[in-house]
Design a protein around this motif. Structure first.
Motif, PDB file in Angstrom:
ATOM      1  N   ILE A 276       0.803  -1.227   0.000  1.00 38.80           N
ATOM      2  CA  ILE A 276       0.000   0.000   0.000  1.00 38.80           C
ATOM      3  C   ILE A 276       0.836   1.277   0.000  1.00 38.80           C
ATOM      4  CG2 ILE A 276      -1.824  -1.217   1.226  1.00 38.80           C
ATOM      5  CD1 ILE A 276      -1.085   0.326   3.731  1.00 38.80           C
ATOM      6  N   VAL A 277       2.163   1.147   0.092  1.00 37.27           N
ATOM      7  CA  VAL A 277       3.033   2.319   0.160  1.00 37.27           C
ATOM      8  C   VAL A 277       3.798   2.480  -1.141  1.00 37.27           C
ATOM      9  CG1 VAL A 277       5.081   3.275   1.287  1.00 37.27           C
ATOM     10  CG2 VAL A 277       3.253   2.294   2.663  1.00 37.27           C
ATOM     11  N   GLU A 278       3.899   3.717  -1.603  1.00 33.36           N
ATOM     12  CA  GLU A 278       4.696   4.045  -2.783  1.00 33.36           C
ATOM     13  C   GLU A 278       5.555   5.262  -2.476  1.00 33.36           C
ATOM     14  OE1 GLU A 278       2.207   4.810  -6.100  1.00 33.36           O
ATOM     15  OE2 GLU A 278       1.381   2.769  -6.215  1.00 33.36           O
ATOM     16  N   HIS A 279       6.704   5.334  -3.086  1.00 32.50           N
ATOM     17  CA  HIS A 279       7.535   6.522  -2.926  1.00 32.50           C
ATOM     18  C   HIS A 279       6.951   7.654  -3.757  1.00 32.50           C
ATOM     19  CE1 HIS A 279      10.764   4.925  -0.492  1.00 32.50           C
ATOM     20  NE2 HIS A 279      10.717   3.813  -1.206  1.00 32.50           N
TER      21      HIS A 279
ATOM     22  N   ALA B 207      -6.766   1.378   0.927  1.00 33.07           N
ATOM     23  CA  ALA B 207      -6.189   0.284   1.702  1.00 33.07           C
ATOM     24  C   ALA B 207      -6.174   0.614   3.192  1.00 33.07           C
ATOM     25  CB  ALA B 207      -4.774  -0.012   1.209  1.00 33.07           C
ATOM     26  N   LEU B 208      -5.865   1.864   3.514  1.00 31.55           N
ATOM     27  CA  LEU B 208      -5.909   2.274   4.919  1.00 31.55           C
ATOM     28  C   LEU B 208      -7.323   2.153   5.468  1.00 31.55           C
ATOM     29  CD1 LEU B 208      -3.606   5.429   5.110  1.00 31.55           C
ATOM     30  CD2 LEU B 208      -3.261   3.254   6.283  1.00 31.55           C
TER      31      LEU B 208
ATOM     32  N   ALA C 229      -7.149   0.438  14.638  1.00 26.23           N
ATOM     33  CA  ALA C 229      -5.898   0.249  15.368  1.00 26.23           C
ATOM     34  C   ALA C 229      -4.735   0.010  14.414  1.00 26.23           C
ATOM     35  CB  ALA C 229      -6.022  -0.915  16.347  1.00 26.23           C
ATOM     36  N   LEU C 230      -4.945  -0.825  13.404  1.00 29.37           N
ATOM     37  CA  LEU C 230      -3.892  -1.105  12.437  1.00 29.37           C
ATOM     38  C   LEU C 230      -3.637   0.111  11.548  1.00 29.37           C
ATOM     39  CD1 LEU C 230      -1.901  -3.127  11.332  1.00 29.37           C
ATOM     40  CD2 LEU C 230      -3.711  -4.065   9.874  1.00 29.37           C
ATOM     41  N   ARG C 231      -4.731   0.803  11.151  1.00 32.66           N
ATOM     42  CA  ARG C 231      -4.590   2.008  10.324  1.00 32.66           C
ATOM     43  C   ARG C 231      -3.723   3.050  11.032  1.00 32.66           C
ATOM     44  NH1 ARG C 231      -9.513   2.382   9.018  1.00 32.66           N
ATOM     45  NH2 ARG C 231     -10.320   3.655  10.708  1.00 32.66           N
ATOM     46  N   HIS C 232      -3.992   3.271  12.301  1.00 34.64           N
ATOM     47  CA  HIS C 232      -3.223   4.271  13.053  1.00 34.64           C
ATOM     48  C   HIS C 232      -1.769   3.855  13.208  1.00 34.64           C
ATOM     49  CE1 HIS C 232      -7.281   5.489  15.039  1.00 34.64           C
ATOM     50  NE2 HIS C 232      -7.168   5.941  13.800  1.00 34.64           N
TER      51      HIS C 232
ATOM     52  N   ALA D 163      -5.666  10.321   9.999  1.00 30.86           N
ATOM     53  CA  ALA D 163      -6.651   9.285   9.680  1.00 30.86           C
ATOM     54  C   ALA D 163      -7.929   9.880   9.096  1.00 30.86           C
ATOM     55  CB  ALA D 163      -6.971   8.471  10.933  1.00 30.86           C
ATOM     56  N   ARG D 164      -8.264  11.124   9.478  1.00 26.23           N
ATOM     57  CA  ARG D 164      -9.462  11.773   8.929  1.00 26.23           C
ATOM     58  C   ARG D 164      -9.324  12.019   7.428  1.00 26.23           C
ATOM     59  NH1 ARG D 164     -10.451  16.739  10.395  1.00 26.23           N
ATOM     60  NH2 ARG D 164     -12.644  16.589   9.797  1.00 26.23           N
ATOM     61  N   LEU D 165      -8.075  12.106   6.936  1.00 24.39           N
ATOM     62  CA  LEU D 165      -7.871  12.230   5.490  1.00 24.39           C
ATOM     63  C   LEU D 165      -8.322  10.972   4.763  1.00 24.39           C
ATOM     64  CD1 LEU D 165      -4.284  13.835   5.403  1.00 24.39           C
ATOM     65  CD2 LEU D 165      -6.494  15.003   5.171  1.00 24.39           C
ATOM     66  N   VAL D 166      -8.463   9.891   5.510  1.00 26.33           N
ATOM     67  CA  VAL D 166      -8.906   8.616   4.951  1.00 26.33           C
ATOM     68  C   VAL D 166     -10.394   8.396   5.215  1.00 26.33           C
ATOM     69  CG1 VAL D 166      -8.631   6.107   5.088  1.00 26.33           C
ATOM     70  CG2 VAL D 166      -6.617   7.604   5.230  1.00 26.33           C
ATOM     71  N   THR D 167     -10.791   8.569   6.474  1.00 27.06           N
ATOM     72  CA  THR D 167     -12.143   8.181   6.876  1.00 27.06           C
ATOM     73  C   THR D 167     -13.158   9.318   6.822  1.00 27.06           C
ATOM     74  OG1 THR D 167     -11.615   8.664   9.201  1.00 27.06           O
ATOM     75  CG2 THR D 167     -11.194   6.423   8.410  1.00 27.06           C
ATOM     76  N   ASP D 168     -12.684  10.547   6.798  1.00 27.21           N
ATOM     77  CA  ASP D 168     -13.592  11.701   6.827  1.00 27.21           C
ATOM     78  C   ASP D 168     -13.100  12.779   5.877  1.00 27.21           C
ATOM     79  OD1 ASP D 168     -15.755  13.230   7.601  1.00 27.21           O
ATOM     80  OD2 ASP D 168     -14.770  14.051   9.380  1.00 27.21           O
ATOM     81  N   TRP D 169     -12.801  12.369   4.653  1.00 28.93           N
ATOM     82  CA  TRP D 169     -12.239  13.283   3.662  1.00 28.93           C
ATOM     83  C   TRP D 169     -13.323  14.208   3.100  1.00 28.93           C
ATOM     84  CZ3 TRP D 169      -8.604  15.978   1.798  1.00 28.93           C
ATOM     85  CH2 TRP D 169      -8.577  16.413   0.483  1.00 28.93           C
ATOM     86  N   SER D 170     -13.108  15.515   3.268  1.00 27.94           N
ATOM     87  CA  SER D 170     -14.074  16.491   2.747  1.00 27.94           C
ATOM     88  C   SER D 170     -13.350  17.671   2.123  1.00 27.94           C
ATOM     89  CB  SER D 170     -14.982  16.974   3.888  1.00 27.94           C
ATOM     90  OG  SER D 170     -14.220  17.527   4.946  1.00 27.94           O
ATOM     91  N   GLY D 171     -12.150  17.409   1.582  1.00 29.99           N
ATOM     92  CA  GLY D 171     -11.400  18.456   0.903  1.00 29.99           C
ATOM     93  C   GLY D 171     -10.505  19.286   1.792  1.00 29.99           C
TER      94      GLY D 171
END
Length: 331
Positions: free
Chosen positions: A252-255, A266-267, A273-276, A300-308
């Protein structure tokens, strides 16, 4: 269990058994270095090492660090080294300069471990042994709880860790402080008391002299053992999480330019717990910084609560959402 010879004190037998277990597996001919302060814990460790190491065909030395923070520290260090020499150890003393960064306790610890690493290299030691006990472990867990620390801090100290590339072993983490004192008394080894251990200016001293005794008094005996068990269980959990992270992160990681990026999908698919842990691991491995829980949750909010929302400034880096990925770049 160890077969006790007639007259062998149970406390001495317990400490020796703990040391033997820690030393087993080291190559014959290797040398171990005991960190000797002159207190009961490290003196009991030194005596047990002096007894067990030759049986395993190991060399044994001791190093006493003189921090120079108290009147008479030079004499106290010399006295500790003399006791180690009488036990048959190659006894050494080193004087260090203690800085001020991070407070007196942290500065002294940094100077001490730096001296131990240098001393270990000078004698070619295969491992450094310290006298941390079960009580020290319990105190560490309580201090972590008081700070609101995460699971990493609550794991306490490991039986084996790394000191500048040299194995650092803590054979007595399962042994009570009362046992090390009893062992010293049984072997007529007089120990010294570090005044800092009873100085209420230091949080660990307050935990040792007041907090743990009150907990034992009010909640019953066994508190220290329970705290140590908690640390061990958290360490087991952390090891399992680390394995999961290692298996997951390559996929899930890229440079990215000036940094690294992680798949948001993927996150999101992983438990919180694993995401954090993945977020903290990425920042720690790429930018050598540690995130607080608040900072981790914001990322984590950039993943689960993305609103720009815009970029998030973090220690050593900046996180932002770029399409389907969360990108971490150097600041």
């Amino acid at each position: 269990m160890e077969e006790r010879r007639p007259g062998l004190d149970p406390a001495v037998a317990e400490v020796r058994l703990a040391v033997r277990r820690a030393l087993t597996g080291l190559q014959p001919g290797a040398t171990v270095l005991v960190a000797l302060s002159g207190g009961a814990d490290s003196l009991a460790l030194a005596a047990a090492t002096a007894f067990e190491a030759p049986k395993l065909r190991l060399g044994a030395a001791s190093l006493t660090v003189d921090h120079g923070l108290q009147d008479g520290s030079t004499d106290a260090a010399a006295a500790a080294a003399a006791k180690a020499a009488a036990l048959g150890l190659d006894a050494r003393v080193v004087r260090v300069e203690v800085g001020a960064a991070g407070g007196p306790e942290a500065a002294a610890r940094e100077a001490r471990y730096g001296a131990l690493a240098e001393g270990a290299r000078s004698v070619g030691a295969a491992a450094v042994l310290t006298g941390h006990t079960l009580d020290d472990q319990a105190e560490t867990v309580l201090l972590g709880l008081a700070r609101g620390a995460g699971a990493t801090s609550l794991q306490g100290m490991a039986e084996a860790s790394d000191l500048e590339g040299i194995p650092l072993l803590r054979p007595l983490l399962g042994v009570r402080r009362t046992t090390t004192r009893a062992a010293c008394a049984a072997e007529s080894l007089g120990w010294c008391e570090d005044p800092h251990n009873a100085d209420p200016r230091f949080a660990r001293a307050r935990v040792r002299s007041t907090v743990l005794p009150v907990l034992e008094s009010e909640l019953g005996p066994g508190i220290a053992e329970a705290l140590a068990r908690t640390a061990a269980q958290l360490r087991e959990d952390a090891e399992a999480f680390d394995e999961m992270i290692d298996e997951t992160i390559e996929d899930i990681v890229e440079h990215a330019e000036a940094g690294i990026s992680v798949s948001a999908a993927a996150l999101a698919a992983n438990p919180a717990a694993l995401r954090h842990r993945i977020i903290r691991h990425v920042v720690a491995s790429e930018f050598h910084e540690s995130l607080t829980r608040t900072q981790t949750l914001e990322v984590a909010r950039l993943v689960t609560d993305w609103s720009g929302q815009g970029p998030i400034d973090l220690p050593g880096c900046r996180a932002r959402r770029v399409g389907g990925r969360v990108e971490f770049t150097a600041r």
